[in-house]
Design an enzyme around this catalytic site. Sequence first.
Site, PDB file in Angstrom:
ATOM      1  N   THR A   8      -2.681   0.619  -4.729  1.00 50.60           N
ATOM      2  CA  THR A   8      -3.180   1.836  -4.116  1.00 50.60           C
ATOM      3  C   THR A   8      -4.420   2.369  -4.819  1.00 50.60           C
ATOM      4  OG1 THR A   8      -2.593   4.156  -3.655  1.00 50.60           O
ATOM      5  CG2 THR A   8      -1.518   3.119  -5.548  1.00 50.60           C
ATOM      6  N   ALA A   9      -5.236   3.109  -4.073  1.00 51.30           N
ATOM      7  CA  ALA A   9      -6.397   3.787  -4.657  1.00 51.30           C
ATOM      8  C   ALA A   9      -5.980   5.028  -5.441  1.00 51.30           C
ATOM      9  CB  ALA A   9      -7.390   4.182  -3.560  1.00 51.30           C
TER      10      ALA A   9
ATOM     11  N   ASP B 145      -0.285   5.022   0.864  1.00 59.76           N
ATOM     12  CA  ASP B 145      -0.566   6.082   1.834  1.00 59.76           C
ATOM     13  C   ASP B 145      -0.377   5.603   3.265  1.00 59.76           C
ATOM     14  OD1 ASP B 145      -1.202   7.492  -0.411  1.00 59.76           O
ATOM     15  OD2 ASP B 145      -3.369   7.437  -0.102  1.00 59.76           O
TER      16      ASP B 145
ATOM     17  N   ASP C 137       0.858  -1.167   0.000  1.00 56.55           N
ATOM     18  CA  ASP C 137       0.000   0.000   0.000  1.00 56.55           C
ATOM     19  C   ASP C 137       0.909   1.236   0.000  1.00 56.55           C
ATOM     20  OD1 ASP C 137      -2.382   1.645   0.509  1.00 56.55           O
ATOM     21  OD2 ASP C 137      -1.586   1.811   2.555  1.00 56.55           O
TER      22      ASP C 137
ATOM     23  N   LYS D  45      -8.611  -4.242  -4.107  1.00 58.11           N
ATOM     24  CA  LYS D  45      -7.167  -4.493  -4.136  1.00 58.11           C
ATOM     25  C   LYS D  45      -6.878  -5.988  -4.193  1.00 58.11           C
ATOM     26  CE  LYS D  45      -5.367  -0.403  -1.739  1.00 58.11           C
ATOM     27  NZ  LYS D  45      -4.511   0.055  -0.631  1.00 58.11           N
TER      28      LYS D  45
ATOM     29  N   ASP E 114     -11.023  24.494  -3.599  1.00 55.38           N
ATOM     30  CA  ASP E 114     -11.192  23.142  -4.135  1.00 55.38           C
ATOM     31  C   ASP E 114     -10.312  22.159  -3.373  1.00 55.38           C
ATOM     32  OD1 ASP E 114     -12.958  24.027  -6.101  1.00 55.38           O
ATOM     33  OD2 ASP E 114     -11.342  24.405  -7.538  1.00 55.38           O
TER      34      ASP E 114
ATOM     35  N   ASN F 288      -8.666  -1.382   6.328  1.00 55.55           N
ATOM     36  CA  ASN F 288      -9.366  -1.443   5.048  1.00 55.55           C
ATOM     37  C   ASN F 288      -8.710  -2.443   4.101  1.00 55.55           C
ATOM     38  OD1 ASN F 288     -11.234   0.543   5.728  1.00 55.55           O
ATOM     39  ND2 ASN F 288      -9.963   2.205   4.931  1.00 55.55           N
TER      40      ASN F 288
END
Length: 277
Positions: free
Chosen positions: A134-135, A29, A27, A179, A55, A205
């Site tokens: 990873t996302a 992060d 992963d 994942k 933003d 997660n």
Amino acid sequence: MAGEVAAAAVIAAPAVEPDPTAAAFFDVDNTMMRGASIYHFARGLAARGLFTTRDLTKFALGQAWFRIRGNENPEHIAKAKEMALAFVAGLKVDDVVRLGEEIYDEVMADRVWAGTRALAQGHLDAGQRVWLVTATPIELARVIAQRLGLTGALGTVAETSGGAYTGRLVGDLLHGPAKAEAIRALARREGLDLSRCSAYSDSANDLPMLSLVGHPHAINPDSELREHAREHGWDTRDFRTGRKVTMVGLPIAATAGAIAGGVAAGIALRKHYRSMV
């Protein structure tokens, strides 16, 4: 003669014997890198005037909420999916890759955990391939993998049209069970024996990914993953040296503070770049 003598005295390092059926999955992060890679990237884009600090604040709050609650409510995951890449809609893919390389060198490189990087290098030294999972958008994930000298990356795939992002995703975020599915697909394609593979993450997660391999590792774990790792005898490493919260941590108050600091840094960088124009 000096050159020839020096060359003759070189002792060649032994070649690494490939280990084709074993691999490692990391992963990103808070596992490989302190904080959220996509947030660091967003800060870099804001600093270049590609979107506003307002933003950035909205994006950071959404990322924090997804980090805290994304595994509990399908509605939250759907919302995260909608907003995940909206901020790059209209940008050219080639430009995003170039910006990703610049922003990695400027912002992300110093946030890589040396301990996790050493673990990845250990797998490479053993002849095993190493992938990030990873996302984070796949283009940015590939930049990080390349900069770290890893084999490659699995990441969230964004829809493109005419070489530019539409702001929509192809399929789902690469998060949680997704994942594990991606790793299964890669294992089938590459002939990997998952019982010989390793996986590393900081978050509960990622239990589907960690439970899929024969050698799971908890790195800088959240409380739920730490407890699960303890119960199952998984290897646990913490490279935070006492820091319990990183850029996107679990306590909401700490997350808000980190976001405020990040926005301030983004504003400062943005002013810096404008002053150079």
